[in-house]
Design a protein around this motif. Structure first.
Motif, PDB file in Angstrom:
ATOM      1  N   VAL A  60       0.842  -1.208   0.000  1.00 22.53           N
ATOM      2  CA  VAL A  60       0.000   0.000   0.000  1.00 22.53           C
ATOM      3  C   VAL A  60       0.872   1.251   0.000  1.00 22.53           C
ATOM      4  CG1 VAL A  60      -1.678   1.329   1.343  1.00 22.53           C
ATOM      5  CG2 VAL A  60      -1.956  -1.148   1.080  1.00 22.53           C
ATOM      6  N   PHE A  61       1.972   1.221   0.750  1.00 21.04           N
ATOM      7  CA  PHE A  61       2.884   2.369   0.790  1.00 21.04           C
ATOM      8  C   PHE A  61       3.510   2.612  -0.579  1.00 21.04           C
ATOM      9  CE2 PHE A  61       7.378   3.727   1.341  1.00 21.04           C
ATOM     10  CZ  PHE A  61       7.123   5.052   1.701  1.00 21.04           C
ATOM     11  N   LEU A  62       3.954   1.545  -1.252  1.00 18.76           N
ATOM     12  CA  LEU A  62       4.532   1.698  -2.587  1.00 18.76           C
ATOM     13  C   LEU A  62       3.504   2.276  -3.563  1.00 18.76           C
ATOM     14  CD1 LEU A  62       6.630  -1.601  -2.963  1.00 18.76           C
ATOM     15  CD2 LEU A  62       7.448   0.701  -2.422  1.00 18.76           C
ATOM     16  N   ALA A  63       2.259   1.822  -3.438  1.00 16.73           N
ATOM     17  CA  ALA A  63       1.197   2.378  -4.278  1.00 16.73           C
ATOM     18  C   ALA A  63       0.979   3.855  -3.951  1.00 16.73           C
ATOM     19  CB  ALA A  63      -0.092   1.592  -4.079  1.00 16.73           C
ATOM     20  N   GLY A  64       1.104   4.192  -2.667  1.00 19.15           N
ATOM     21  CA  GLY A  64       0.983   5.587  -2.255  1.00 19.15           C
ATOM     22  C   GLY A  64       2.071   6.449  -2.863  1.00 19.15           C
ATOM     23  N   LEU A  65       3.269   5.903  -3.047  1.00 18.71           N
ATOM     24  CA  LEU A  65       4.351   6.654  -3.688  1.00 18.71           C
ATOM     25  C   LEU A  65       4.012   6.984  -5.141  1.00 18.71           C
ATOM     26  CD1 LEU A  65       7.573   4.827  -2.387  1.00 18.71           C
ATOM     27  CD2 LEU A  65       6.636   7.019  -1.627  1.00 18.71           C
ATOM     28  N   VAL A  66       3.321   6.058  -5.815  1.00 18.50           N
ATOM     29  CA  VAL A  66       2.886   6.316  -7.192  1.00 18.50           C
ATOM     30  C   VAL A  66       1.888   7.471  -7.207  1.00 18.50           C
ATOM     31  CG1 VAL A  66       1.692   5.357  -9.197  1.00 18.50           C
ATOM     32  CG2 VAL A  66       3.290   3.929  -7.904  1.00 18.50           C
ATOM     33  N   ILE A  67       0.970   7.474  -6.228  1.00 19.31           N
ATOM     34  CA  ILE A  67      -0.020   8.554  -6.130  1.00 19.31           C
ATOM     35  C   ILE A  67       0.690   9.873  -5.823  1.00 19.31           C
ATOM     36  CG2 ILE A  67      -2.031   9.408  -4.879  1.00 19.31           C
ATOM     37  CD1 ILE A  67      -2.765   6.474  -4.327  1.00 19.31           C
ATOM     38  N   ALA A  68       1.703   9.831  -4.946  1.00 17.48           N
ATOM     39  CA  ALA A  68       2.458  11.038  -4.612  1.00 17.48           C
ATOM     40  C   ALA A  68       3.174  11.587  -5.852  1.00 17.48           C
ATOM     41  CB  ALA A  68       3.477  10.745  -3.510  1.00 17.48           C
ATOM     42  N   ALA A  69       3.691  10.699  -6.703  1.00 20.67           N
ATOM     43  CA  ALA A  69       4.333  11.135  -7.943  1.00 20.67           C
ATOM     44  C   ALA A  69       3.315  11.815  -8.860  1.00 20.67           C
ATOM     45  CB  ALA A  69       4.970   9.937  -8.650  1.00 20.67           C
ATOM     46  N   PHE A  70       2.118  11.270  -8.913  1.00 18.79           N
ATOM     47  CA  PHE A  70       1.036  11.866  -9.699  1.00 18.79           C
ATOM     48  C   PHE A  70       0.687  13.239  -9.139  1.00 18.79           C
ATOM     49  CE2 PHE A  70      -3.195  12.385 -11.459  1.00 18.79           C
ATOM     50  CZ  PHE A  70      -3.161  11.696 -12.657  1.00 18.79           C
ATOM     51  N   LEU A  71       0.682  13.335  -7.802  1.00 22.79           N
ATOM     52  CA  LEU A  71       0.363  14.591  -7.123  1.00 22.79           C
ATOM     53  C   LEU A  71       1.393  15.674  -7.411  1.00 22.79           C
ATOM     54  CD1 LEU A  71      -1.508  15.997  -4.972  1.00 22.79           C
ATOM     55  CD2 LEU A  71       0.068  15.132  -3.239  1.00 22.79           C
ATOM     56  N   ALA A  72       2.622  15.280  -7.717  1.00 22.62           N
ATOM     57  CA  ALA A  72       3.706  16.236  -7.929  1.00 22.62           C
ATOM     58  C   ALA A  72       3.689  16.878  -9.315  1.00 22.62           C
ATOM     59  CB  ALA A  72       5.055  15.542  -7.707  1.00 22.62           C
ATOM     60  N   ILE A  73       2.796  16.423 -10.199  1.00 23.66           N
ATOM     61  CA  ILE A  73       2.737  16.958 -11.564  1.00 23.66           C
ATOM     62  C   ILE A  73       1.738  18.118 -11.608  1.00 23.66           C
ATOM     63  CG2 ILE A  73       2.319  16.422 -13.990  1.00 23.66           C
ATOM     64  CD1 ILE A  73       2.793  13.472 -13.302  1.00 23.66           C
ATOM     65  N   PRO A  74       2.200  19.335 -11.896  1.00 24.70           N
ATOM     66  CA  PRO A  74       1.282  20.484 -11.922  1.00 24.70           C
ATOM     67  C   PRO A  74       0.115  20.274 -12.885  1.00 24.70           C
ATOM     68  CG  PRO A  74       3.573  21.207 -12.034  1.00 24.70           C
ATOM     69  CD  PRO A  74       3.583  19.719 -12.198  1.00 24.70           C
ATOM     70  N   LEU A  75      -1.034  20.789 -12.512  1.00 24.81           N
ATOM     71  CA  LEU A  75      -2.291  20.711 -13.265  1.00 24.81           C
ATOM     72  C   LEU A  75      -2.833  19.288 -13.324  1.00 24.81           C
ATOM     73  CD1 LEU A  75      -1.669  23.221 -16.221  1.00 24.81           C
ATOM     74  CD2 LEU A  75      -2.844  23.615 -14.052  1.00 24.81           C
ATOM     75  N   VAL A  76      -1.992  18.346 -13.727  1.00 25.02           N
ATOM     76  CA  VAL A  76      -2.432  16.945 -13.735  1.00 25.02           C
ATOM     77  C   VAL A  76      -2.842  16.515 -12.340  1.00 25.02           C
ATOM     78  CG1 VAL A  76      -1.675  14.555 -14.151  1.00 25.02           C
ATOM     79  CG2 VAL A  76      -1.001  16.376 -15.725  1.00 25.02           C
ATOM     80  N   ASN A  77      -2.202  17.119 -11.308  1.00 26.44           N
ATOM     81  CA  ASN A  77      -2.487  16.714  -9.931  1.00 26.44           C
ATOM     82  C   ASN A  77      -3.920  17.020  -9.496  1.00 26.44           C
ATOM     83  OD1 ASN A  77      -2.337  19.487  -9.620  1.00 26.44           O
ATOM     84  ND2 ASN A  77      -0.469  19.443  -8.385  1.00 26.44           N
ATOM     85  N   LEU A  78      -4.651  17.818 -10.296  1.00 21.05           N
ATOM     86  CA  LEU A  78      -6.060  18.046  -9.978  1.00 21.05           C
ATOM     87  C   LEU A  78      -6.875  16.763 -10.111  1.00 21.05           C
ATOM     88  CD1 LEU A  78      -6.687  21.474 -11.763  1.00 21.05           C
ATOM     89  CD2 LEU A  78      -6.212  21.058  -9.343  1.00 21.05           C
ATOM     90  N   LEU A  79      -6.352  15.815 -10.876  1.00 23.02           N
ATOM     91  CA  LEU A  79      -7.033  14.528 -11.060  1.00 23.02           C
ATOM     92  C   LEU A  79      -6.592  13.498 -10.028  1.00 23.02           C
ATOM     93  CD1 LEU A  79      -6.763  14.197 -14.949  1.00 23.02           C
ATOM     94  CD2 LEU A  79      -8.788  14.808 -13.642  1.00 23.02           C
ATOM     95  N   THR A  80      -5.737  13.885  -9.088  1.00 21.79           N
ATOM     96  CA  THR A  80      -5.184  12.925  -8.132  1.00 21.79           C
ATOM     97  C   THR A  80      -6.245  12.114  -7.396  1.00 21.79           C
ATOM     98  OG1 THR A  80      -3.187  14.253  -7.794  1.00 21.79           O
ATOM     99  CG2 THR A  80      -3.709  12.644  -6.096  1.00 21.79           C
ATOM    100  N   PRO A  81      -7.299  12.730  -6.829  1.00 22.49           N
ATOM    101  CA  PRO A  81      -8.294  11.914  -6.109  1.00 22.49           C
ATOM    102  C   PRO A  81      -8.949  10.864  -7.000  1.00 22.49           C
ATOM    103  CG  PRO A  81      -8.580  14.241  -5.601  1.00 22.49           C
ATOM    104  CD  PRO A  81      -7.619  14.169  -6.743  1.00 22.49           C
ATOM    105  N   LEU A  82      -9.253  11.230  -8.256  1.00 26.68           N
ATOM    106  CA  LEU A  82      -9.903  10.288  -9.162  1.00 26.68           C
ATOM    107  C   LEU A  82      -8.946   9.162  -9.551  1.00 26.68           C
ATOM    108  CD1 LEU A  82     -11.794  12.799 -11.514  1.00 26.68           C
ATOM    109  CD2 LEU A  82     -12.481  11.892  -9.286  1.00 26.68           C
ATOM    110  N   PHE A  83      -7.697   9.535  -9.836  1.00 26.17           N
ATOM    111  CA  PHE A  83      -6.682   8.522 -10.166  1.00 26.17           C
ATOM    112  C   PHE A  83      -6.438   7.595  -8.992  1.00 26.17           C
ATOM    113  CE2 PHE A  83      -2.150   7.447  -9.648  1.00 26.17           C
ATOM    114  CZ  PHE A  83      -1.999   6.550 -10.706  1.00 26.17           C
ATOM    115  N   ALA A  84      -6.281   8.176  -7.793  1.00 27.14           N
ATOM    116  CA  ALA A  84      -5.969   7.378  -6.608  1.00 27.14           C
ATOM    117  C   ALA A  84      -7.109   6.433  -6.245  1.00 27.14           C
ATOM    118  CB  ALA A  84      -5.666   8.306  -5.430  1.00 27.14           C
ATOM    119  N   ALA A  85      -8.340   6.914  -6.339  1.00 34.54           N
ATOM    120  CA  ALA A  85      -9.482   6.057  -6.021  1.00 34.54           C
ATOM    121  C   ALA A  85      -9.531   4.858  -6.968  1.00 34.54           C
ATOM    122  CB  ALA A  85     -10.775   6.862  -6.102  1.00 34.54           C
ATOM    123  N   GLY A  86      -9.379   5.123  -8.267  1.00 37.85           N
ATOM    124  CA  GLY A  86      -9.403   4.032  -9.231  1.00 37.85           C
ATOM    125  C   GLY A  86      -8.258   3.056  -9.030  1.00 37.85           C
TER     126      GLY A  86
END
Length: 237
Positions: free
Chosen positions: A193-219
């Motif tokens: 779960v932590f490793l998966a969280g790191l992938v979400i954190a990487a997604f969160l670090a991308i400007p503008l794209v990070n607005l989709l973080t909750p939707l990406f992370a939930a899926g």
């Protein structure tokens, strides 16, 4: 398993059903940000500006340009505050639609499985506020460590990886399990779960794209929970 779950989640972001959720989140976010802009601007005009005028000494007429400059700086400051609020506001609003994303994933990719149960409205609101707190707390901690060389970037990923992984995996698990069992299941696979969280954190670090973080992370976490559950069932069978 984690990369597979992430890839499937990205594919789901472009599904027609998920796009509907995205436009709802985007529309509500824009409305909330517009409302916040008016609140911040009104607060500045009604309270902050009179206070500044009361504490500043009188200035000659030829320095009127200074007043104009301060007004411009104030406008830029309000815009900066609003920019910093984009991520938390998006997180709060998107948190209300995570079950919609989960339902799309379950329908499209696991049609033969029993669908999960959406959280009640109060629980969904609580989960949304909790996710907002996670985003704010994680980034405050990372910000405090920003000035420590060699630690700042690592801190951002470690803190957000742990918090985001935990919250989103438990969300996905609680659609199929009681809360206590969902937390135990997450603890059992804490490293994954932590490793998966790191992938979400990487997604969160991308400007503008990070607005989709909750939707990406939930899926992504719905897929990860399904994949782990299937592995568990195969091992027991």
């Amino acid at each position: 398993m984690i990369i597979h779950a992430a890839r499937l989640s990205i594919a789901n972001l472009f599904a027609a059903e998920t796009r509907k959720v995205f436009w709802k989140v985007l529309g509500l976010t824009l409305l909330a940000l517009i409302a916040l802009w008016f609140v911040l601007r009104s607060t500045f005009i009604a309270f902050v500006l009179p206070w500044l005028q009361s504490v500043m000494p009188p200035v000659p007429d030829w320095t009127n340009w200074l007043t104009f400059l301060l007004a411009v700086l104030a406008g830029l400051g309000l815009a900066l505050i609003l920019a910093l609020l984009i991520s938390p506001v998006t997180a709060l609003i998107a948190g209300l639609f995570l079950d919609d994303v989960a339902e799309v994933v379950e329908r499209r990719d696991y049609p033969g499985d029993a669908p999960g149960k959406a959280l009640p409205f109060v629980a969904a609101m609580k989960s949304s506020l909790k996710f907002l707190g996670v985003v704010v707390a994680g980034n405050i901690i990372a910000l405090l460590l920003l000035f420590i060389p060699g630690v700042n970037l690592v801190a951002f990923f470690m803190v957000n990886g742990y918090l985001l992984g935990r919250e989103f995996f438990e969300f996905a698990a609680m659609r199929f399990r009681p809360p206590e069992e969902a937390r135990r299941f997450r603890s059992q696979y804490a490293f994954t779960v932590f490793l998966a969280g790191l992938v979400i954190a990487a997604f969160l670090a991308i400007p503008l794209v990070n607005l989709l973080t909750p939707l990406f992370a939930a899926g992504m976490m719905v897929h990860l929970h399904k994949l782990i559950s299937q592995k568990e069932a195969a091992r027991r069978g």
